[in-house]
Motif scaffolding. Structure first.
Motif, PDB file in Angstrom:
ATOM      1  N   ILE A 231       4.625 -24.666 -30.154  1.00  0.00           N
ATOM      2  CA  ILE A 231       5.275 -25.227 -28.968  1.00  0.00           C
ATOM      3  C   ILE A 231       5.121 -26.746 -29.022  1.00  0.00           C
ATOM      4  CG2 ILE A 231       5.338 -25.259 -26.446  1.00  0.00           C
ATOM      5  CD1 ILE A 231       3.812 -22.535 -26.571  1.00  0.00           C
TER       6      ILE A 231
ATOM      7  N   SER B 170       1.976 -19.996 -23.960  1.00  0.00           N
ATOM      8  CA  SER B 170       2.768 -21.103 -23.385  1.00  0.00           C
ATOM      9  C   SER B 170       2.097 -22.459 -23.572  1.00  0.00           C
ATOM     10  CB  SER B 170       3.070 -20.897 -21.895  1.00  0.00           C
ATOM     11  OG  SER B 170       2.028 -21.406 -21.100  1.00  0.00           O
ATOM     12  N   CYS B 171       2.858 -23.507 -23.253  1.00  0.00           N
ATOM     13  CA  CYS B 171       2.325 -24.877 -23.383  1.00  0.00           C
ATOM     14  C   CYS B 171       1.304 -25.175 -22.298  1.00  0.00           C
ATOM     15  CB  CYS B 171       3.450 -25.898 -23.369  1.00  0.00           C
ATOM     16  SG  CYS B 171       4.432 -25.896 -21.862  1.00  0.00           S
TER      17      CYS B 171
ATOM     18  N   CYS C  20       7.305 -17.079 -21.985  1.00  0.00           N
ATOM     19  CA  CYS C  20       7.250 -18.091 -20.930  1.00  0.00           C
ATOM     20  C   CYS C  20       8.639 -18.256 -20.330  1.00  0.00           C
ATOM     21  CB  CYS C  20       6.760 -19.419 -21.470  1.00  0.00           C
ATOM     22  SG  CYS C  20       6.916 -20.751 -20.287  1.00  0.00           S
ATOM     23  N   LEU C  21       9.662 -18.246 -21.185  1.00  0.00           N
ATOM     24  CA  LEU C  21      11.020 -18.318 -20.643  1.00  0.00           C
ATOM     25  C   LEU C  21      11.941 -17.280 -21.235  1.00  0.00           C
ATOM     26  CD1 LEU C  21      13.252 -21.305 -21.746  1.00  0.00           C
ATOM     27  CD2 LEU C  21      11.698 -20.079 -23.219  1.00  0.00           C
TER      28      LEU C  21
ATOM     29  N   ASN D  36       3.861 -21.359 -16.642  1.00  0.00           N
ATOM     30  CA  ASN D  36       3.890 -22.308 -15.540  1.00  0.00           C
ATOM     31  C   ASN D  36       4.965 -22.056 -14.489  1.00  0.00           C
ATOM     32  OD1 ASN D  36       6.218 -23.174 -17.027  1.00  0.00           O
ATOM     33  ND2 ASN D  36       4.821 -24.249 -18.377  1.00  0.00           N
TER      34      ASN D  36
ATOM     35  N   ARG E 268      12.895 -15.856 -14.681  1.00  0.00           N
ATOM     36  CA  ARG E 268      12.347 -16.729 -15.716  1.00  0.00           C
ATOM     37  C   ARG E 268      11.911 -15.932 -16.957  1.00  0.00           C
ATOM     38  NH1 ARG E 268      11.739 -22.163 -17.435  1.00  0.00           N
ATOM     39  NH2 ARG E 268       9.838 -22.302 -18.647  1.00  0.00           N
TER      40      ARG E 268
END
Ligand code: SF4
Lengths: 471, 216
Positions: free
Chosen positions: A111, A350-351, A414-415, A433, A439
């Motif tokens: 990422i 995720s980031c 995450c997305l 997040n 999402r």
């Protein structure tokens, strides 16, 4: 604000103004990060206008949003032709314009917001942009980092600058010390719960206070990452010895005389005593319990001992409708204790929370336990190097023995732009997040938590206070 | 970019706060490498009952009758009226591209998320922030009167209601100028190439490590 008492943000901003035009400043951009989703139209724009990048060597690219998280070691490519085209378009653009790219088969791929600090591409005092809102992450290095749109990606490629109005300064001070089991993620969710998702609009937030400075660099990145979820243009944290230790020896960080000069400047990157902020917010770390979101916006959050709110008790009509909408979408009944909510899926990555420390925290909870029956849990390292490190520490064995899936690096669920998605109605404890509608897949229901809390949900099948699982 | 000067347009109300860019254009459509063609997928998850996929023919997709833009009275709307914090979340410029491609040229709200606000100006869309009470009033009017229109005048920075009431709005001079003239920002910045060059030289002396940039 007096000229001698500057905030961290002012110092970095002032060092990058190329020229001022009334309210607007032409701001020099030190590093530009690029991924496959928000860049194709920018490169196309350059081609159409016959423009070349001003400083191709200041731009670094990586595909992350669309990449598959399984079968990469086997060399299996991207099954979806539309996703594949997007990644190939990035490869082609980087080759054409002379931009360094960490391709899908590069061990450093991951990422964008995980690999840039890892490689020492982003450094204290820099201005950093990326066509991605979570660019805010890099503020943890004591840098000014913010997300931009595709037109601005093209603008930075062509000019290495951006026209900007100067945002206002906000300081969020988290004093005291966190209680055990409470993490950076809980801090930032608590902040968003307090100021709201528009609370930081128009501001750059400096996170300060003992609880922030006690965090590791990974934890600081988690906090800054979600500054955008509070609506802020950027989040940032002062440079201290921990920052400098983190940067030292990374592939792209300076060496020798450059290092001495750089680190001397970096040591000045903190807010001066007496500098004034346009807004100040205070939180007490000791009062923050592990957080869980219940709704479809990150501000819809409560402690693990909390309950799903009752819209009937909300007097503001817009807020009341928002809560009603959210509860309907989330399939939740008002006043349900958070601890009674069961999950179908768990996503760790995720980031926000896909770094080594996050995986260690999750593994500590997973160790010697099993993923609850009926729950599907996956761990997606933030980068190839995080994955290597975790495997060297044996974390993958802990996860696999406990029944978690151990994946290849990328944005993943995450997305949900790749194959990793929730089915309609599925409920997920996620370390990412955003809990927006759809999402993680159309109809999917996301609850944001820390890595330790996600692992606790995986092994118990419901939201659980991770502090009770501590041995 | 198409210039924005005046707009006399039909208004559609989207009575929700915190509308995020994931809702404006869901991620599966971000796989496109083009700038156009997003309008038919605008608000896809709210607008249609089935799961939308890129390059899908939308003519026979089941519409959600409860979603406001599916009501005939709002067909052809060019002004979107909405609540606070519109466009929050992801930085995706696909969101203004989708709004523009659908036909919206002006968005009136109690507030916008920063990146989205900025992205609008780059695409010939005018975002207008008005006080809570004014938006609440307009929201009531739009819902009450079919065919409700507003007249937006950017040079004068006013919005005029059908009743003749004039509402003033703020916009910074630089952005306004670019939008009124339909100017290409990159061209504007390149006029300052000498300043950029001078900055780089100064900076290289102060902070040489920024320009070394080589991996070991
Ligand atoms: S992990 Fe999620 S939030 Fe982070 S860059 Fe990828 S898609 Fe964006």
């Amino acid at each position: 604000m007096s000229a001698t008492n500057k905030t961290l943000f002012d110092k970095i901003w002032d060092a990058h103004v190329v020229r001022a035009d009334g309210d607007m400043a032409l701001l020099y951009i030190d590093r530009h990060l690029v991924h496959e989703v928000t860049s194709p139209q920018a490169f196309e724009g350059l081609r159409i206008a016959h423009r070349a990048p001003r400083r191709a060597e200041f731009t670094f690219a990586v595909p992350d949003h669309n990449v598959p998280t399984t079968g990469r070691a086997l060399g299996i490519g991207i099954a979806d032709p539309v996703s594949r085209l997007q990644v190939e378009t990035l490869d082609g653009n980087c080759a054409e314009f002379g931009i360094t790219e960490f391709r899908m088969d590069d061990p450093r791929q991951g990422i964008v917001h995980v690999i840039a600090p890892e490689q020492g591409i982003v450094l204290p005092g820099m201005t950093i942009v990326c066509g991605d809102s979570h660019t805010a992450t890099h503020g943890a290095m004591g840098a000014l980092a913010f997300g931009i749109g595709t037109s601005e990606v093209e603008h930075v490629l062509a000019t290495q600058c951006l026209m900007q109005t100067k945002p206002k300064n906000m300081r969020v001070t988290v004093g005291g010390a966190l209680s055990p089991g409470v993490t950076a993620k809980d801090i930032v969710l608590a902040i968003i719960g307090q100021i709201g998702t528009a609370g930081g609009t128009g501001y750059v937030i400096e996170f300060a206070g003992s609880a922030i400075m006690d965090l590791s660099m990974e934890g600081r990145m988690t906090v800054c990452n979600m500054a955008i979820e509070a609506g802020a243009r950027a989040g940032m944290i002062a440079v201290d010895e921990r920052t400098i230790d983190y940067v030292e020896g990374r592939p792209y960080s300076p060496q020798g005389a450059d290092w001495d000069k750089a680190s001397a400047w970096w040591r000045t990157l903190h807010t001066d005593a007496g500098a004034e902020f346009d807004a100040e917010v205070h939180l007490d770390a000791a009062a923050i319990p592990p957080q869980v979101t219940w709704g479809t916006s990150p501000e819809m959050v409560t402690g693990i001992d909390g309950k799903v709110p009752d819209p009937a008790r909300e007097s503001d009509p817009v807020r009341r409708t928002s809560i009603e909408h959210a509860l309907k979408y989330m399939g939740l009944v008002a006043n349900t204790p958070m601890r009674e909510i069961t999950v179908d899926r768990v996503f760790i990555g995720s980031c926000t929370n896909g770094r080594i420390e996050d995986l260690r925290a999750a593994a500590a909870v997973a160790q010697g336990r099993k993923v609850a029956k009926g729950v599907n849990a996956m761990v997606v390292p933030g980068s190839g190097l995080v994955k290597e490190q975790a495997e060297a520490e044996g974390l993958h064995r802990i996860f696999i023995d406990a029944g978690f899936e151990w994946r290849d690096p990328g944005c993943s669920m995450c997305l949900a732009m790749n194959a990793d998605q929730l089915a309609p109605g599925e409920r997920c404890a996620a370390t990412s997040n955003r809990n927006f509608e759809g999402r993680q897949g159309k109809g999917g229901r996301t609850h944001l938590v820390s890595p330790a809390m996600a692992a606790a949900a995986a092994v118990t099948g419901r939201f659980t206070d991770v502090r009770e699982l501590a041995k | 970019m198409e210039a924005f000067v005046k707009l006399d347009g039909l208004v559609a109300p989207l009575d929700r706060a915190n509308v995020d860019t994931d809702a404006i254009i869901p991620k599966q459509f971000l796989k496109s490498i083009r700038r156009t063609g997003f309008g038919k997928y605008l608000f896809d998850e709210w607008r249609y009952m089935d799961q939308g996929q890129p390059d899908m023919d939308v003519t026979h997709r089941p519409r959600n009758p409860d979603f406001v833009l599916n009501q005939d009275r709002y067909a052809g709307a060019t002004i979107l009226l909405t609540q606070d914090n519109f466009g929050c979340g992801s930085s995706r410029e696909h969101a203004p591209w989708a709004l523009l491609d659908y036909g919206f040229r002006c968005i009136v709200a109690k507030g916008f998320a920063d990146i989205f606000y900025n992205n609008c100006f780059k695409n010939g869309i005018l975002p207008v922030v008005l006080p809570t009470k004014v938006v609440d009033d307009l929201m009531g009017q739009v819902k009450k009167h079919a065919g409700y229109r507003l007249m937006v005048d950017l040079p004068a920075q006013t919005i005029t209601t059908p009743g003749g009431e004039t509402i003033r709005f703020e916009v910074d001079a630089f952005r306004k100028g670019c939008l009124v003239d339909g100017l290409d920002d990159i061209g504007l910045t390149l006029r300052h190439a000498a300043d950029i060059q001078a900055y780089e030289e100064r900076r290289r002396a102060e902070a040489p490590w920024l320009f070394a940039g080589q991996t070991r």
